[in-house]
Every structure is written in C-alpha cells, then in structure tokens.
Design a protein around this motif. Structure first.
Motif, PDB file in Angstrom:
ATOM      1  N   UNK A  64      37.331  74.570  57.121  1.00  0.00           N
ATOM      2  CA  UNK A  64      36.106  74.500  56.321  1.00  0.00           C
ATOM      3  C   UNK A  64      35.366  75.836  56.313  1.00  0.00           C
ATOM      4  N   UNK A  65      34.305  75.881  55.522  1.00  0.00           N
ATOM      5  CA  UNK A  65      33.560  77.125  55.349  1.00  0.00           C
ATOM      6  C   UNK A  65      32.930  77.653  56.624  1.00  0.00           C
ATOM      7  N   UNK A  66      32.509  76.760  57.507  1.00  0.00           N
ATOM      8  CA  UNK A  66      31.894  77.195  58.765  1.00  0.00           C
ATOM      9  C   UNK A  66      32.932  77.865  59.670  1.00  0.00           C
ATOM     10  N   UNK A  67      34.062  77.221  59.864  1.00  0.00           N
ATOM     11  CA  UNK A  67      35.127  77.806  60.693  1.00  0.00           C
ATOM     12  C   UNK A  67      35.637  79.113  60.073  1.00  0.00           C
ATOM     13  N   UNK A  68      35.770  79.106  58.734  1.00  0.00           N
ATOM     14  CA  UNK A  68      36.213  80.300  58.014  1.00  0.00           C
ATOM     15  C   UNK A  68      35.222  81.456  58.231  1.00  0.00           C
ATOM     16  N   UNK A  69      33.927  81.160  58.114  1.00  0.00           N
ATOM     17  CA  UNK A  69      32.895  82.185  58.312  1.00  0.00           C
ATOM     18  C   UNK A  69      32.989  82.772  59.720  1.00  0.00           C
ATOM     19  N   UNK A  70      33.178  81.910  60.714  1.00  0.00           N
ATOM     20  CA  UNK A  70      33.313  82.387  62.095  1.00  0.00           C
ATOM     21  C   UNK A  70      34.522  83.309  62.244  1.00  0.00           C
ATOM     22  N   UNK A  71      35.661  82.939  61.649  1.00  0.00           N
ATOM     23  CA  UNK A  71      36.885  83.765  61.726  1.00  0.00           C
ATOM     24  C   UNK A  71      36.680  85.106  61.024  1.00  0.00           C
ATOM     25  N   UNK A  72      36.091  85.056  59.839  1.00  0.00           N
ATOM     26  CA  UNK A  72      35.867  86.296  59.083  1.00  0.00           C
ATOM     27  C   UNK A  72      34.992  87.248  59.882  1.00  0.00           C
ATOM     28  N   UNK A  73      33.914  86.732  60.449  1.00  0.00           N
ATOM     29  CA  UNK A  73      32.989  87.600  61.172  1.00  0.00           C
ATOM     30  C   UNK A  73      33.619  88.177  62.432  1.00  0.00           C
ATOM     31  N   UNK A  74      34.579  87.478  63.027  1.00  0.00           N
ATOM     32  CA  UNK A  74      35.234  88.039  64.214  1.00  0.00           C
ATOM     33  C   UNK A  74      36.374  88.993  63.833  1.00  0.00           C
ATOM     34  N   UNK A  75      37.046  88.735  62.695  1.00  0.00           N
ATOM     35  CA  UNK A  75      38.228  89.541  62.337  1.00  0.00           C
ATOM     36  C   UNK A  75      37.982  90.573  61.238  1.00  0.00           C
ATOM     37  N   UNK A  76      37.182  90.232  60.228  1.00  0.00           N
ATOM     38  CA  UNK A  76      36.948  91.104  59.061  1.00  0.00           C
ATOM     39  C   UNK A  76      35.482  91.067  58.674  1.00  0.00           C
ATOM     40  N   UNK A  77      34.562  91.472  59.531  1.00  0.00           N
ATOM     41  CA  UNK A  77      33.135  91.264  59.226  1.00  0.00           C
ATOM     42  C   UNK A  77      32.717  91.884  57.889  1.00  0.00           C
ATOM     43  N   UNK A  78      32.156  91.051  57.040  1.00  0.00           N
ATOM     44  CA  UNK A  78      31.623  91.483  55.747  1.00  0.00           C
ATOM     45  C   UNK A  78      30.704  90.387  55.226  1.00  0.00           C
ATOM     46  N   UNK A  79      29.882  90.700  54.237  1.00  0.00           N
ATOM     47  CA  UNK A  79      28.909  89.726  53.742  1.00  0.00           C
ATOM     48  C   UNK A  79      29.581  88.475  53.169  1.00  0.00           C
ATOM     49  N   UNK A  80      29.030  87.321  53.521  1.00  0.00           N
ATOM     50  CA  UNK A  80      29.540  86.038  53.041  1.00  0.00           C
ATOM     51  C   UNK A  80      28.418  85.290  52.327  1.00  0.00           C
ATOM     52  N   UNK A  81      28.751  84.817  51.120  1.00  0.00           N
ATOM     53  CA  UNK A  81      27.857  83.973  50.337  1.00  0.00           C
ATOM     54  C   UNK A  81      28.494  82.591  50.285  1.00  0.00           C
ATOM     55  N   UNK A  82      27.800  81.600  50.816  1.00  0.00           N
ATOM     56  CA  UNK A  82      28.310  80.227  50.791  1.00  0.00           C
ATOM     57  C   UNK A  82      27.902  79.598  49.455  1.00  0.00           C
ATOM     58  N   UNK A  83      28.909  79.133  48.705  1.00  0.00           N
ATOM     59  CA  UNK A  83      28.674  78.503  47.411  1.00  0.00           C
ATOM     60  C   UNK A  83      29.092  77.042  47.551  1.00  0.00           C
ATOM     61  N   UNK A  84      28.107  76.148  47.595  1.00  0.00           N
ATOM     62  CA  UNK A  84      28.435  74.762  47.897  1.00  0.00           C
ATOM     63  C   UNK A  84      27.379  73.803  47.396  1.00  0.00           C
ATOM     64  N   UNK A  85      27.820  72.611  47.028  1.00  0.00           N
ATOM     65  CA  UNK A  85      26.874  71.540  46.706  1.00  0.00           C
ATOM     66  C   UNK A  85      26.352  70.894  47.978  1.00  0.00           C
TER      67      UNK A  85
END
Length: 137
Positions: A64-85
């Motif tokens: 999911x987006x939360x786990x993905x955000x955590x992985x991105x920030x640890x491996x490829x830190x860059x700005x994340x915009x969550x687009x969700x209903x």
C-alpha cells in the motif's frame, strides 16, 4: 524553459492512472516518466527513472501507499504526493501516518468531470507537483 519535472505515477486503478497521466502530460512543465500499478512495481520504476516527484495511491494491492512511502524514503528519498480518495482533511490518522512516513502532501483522486473541472484539477495538481519539486532541489 527549464526541464520538465519528472513524475512517476503509482496507482492500481487503470482509469485513475490514465486520467492522471493525461492531466500531467497536457502540461509542458511535467513529464510522466513511468507508471506502476502497485508499490512493488513502483519501486522498480523509481529505480530506473529517478523521478523528481512521485504520485502514489494509498490503497493498493501487494504494497500500500504507506509501506511504499516508507520504502521510498529509506531507499530513494524524494517528494511524494499521495493521490487518494481515502485521504481527506478529516482523515487525520491516514494523513498523520503518511506525513510521518515522509509524504509531503496529498491530493484527492481525480474522477471524470466537466472540461472546467479538468482544467482546475490539472492546474491544482501541476502546482502541487511544482511546489514539491522545488523542495527537492
């Protein structure tokens, strides 16, 4: 004119992914360099494309987006915009968890609408991406 902002879209809904890609591709300031239908695929796309900003859905299969955000920030830190209903200003827990994990902002998932809605949506989305990209520099 400066180089367009490189964006990766991570979204499990093919329809939402298509709408977002059309919105962003219609702006000369943004270049969608990759798309993925879940967080696992998204991590591969990010490693290959090295985007400036990532747009991710919250609710996806496999990762999911939360786990993905955590992985991105640890491996490829860059700005994340969550687009969700699933993320509304009233949804404090999801917002807090996403922001704590490293997401910088959120945006309601676009749905089909009138041409006027489309232009407003595009303008708001491109503006958010530009702001996030400027934070990365």
């Amino acid at each position: 004119m400066p180089n367009p902002i490189k964006v990766v879209l991570v979204e499990d809904s093919a329809v939402a992914r298509e709408i977002m890609q059309r919105l962003l591709d219609s702006s000369p300031e943004v270049d969608v360099v990759g798309t993925a239908q879940d967080g696992i695929q998204g991590l591969d796309v990010i490693a290959q494309t090295k985007p400036d900003v990532i747009c991710v859905d919250l609710q996806m299969p496999r990762m999911d987006g939360l786990e993905f955000t955590q992985k991105v920030m640890s491996d490829y830190p860059r700005p994340i915009l969550v687009v969700s209903n699933a993320v509304h200003p009233s949804d404090v827990d999801n917002i807090f968890n996403l922001m704590s994990a490293g997401a910088l902002d959120f945006f309601p998932k676009p749905t089909s609408g009138t041409a006027t809605d489309y232009e407003k949506l595009k303008s708001a989305l491109v503006t958010k991406i530009k702001v996030l990209a400027s934070k990365a520099k």
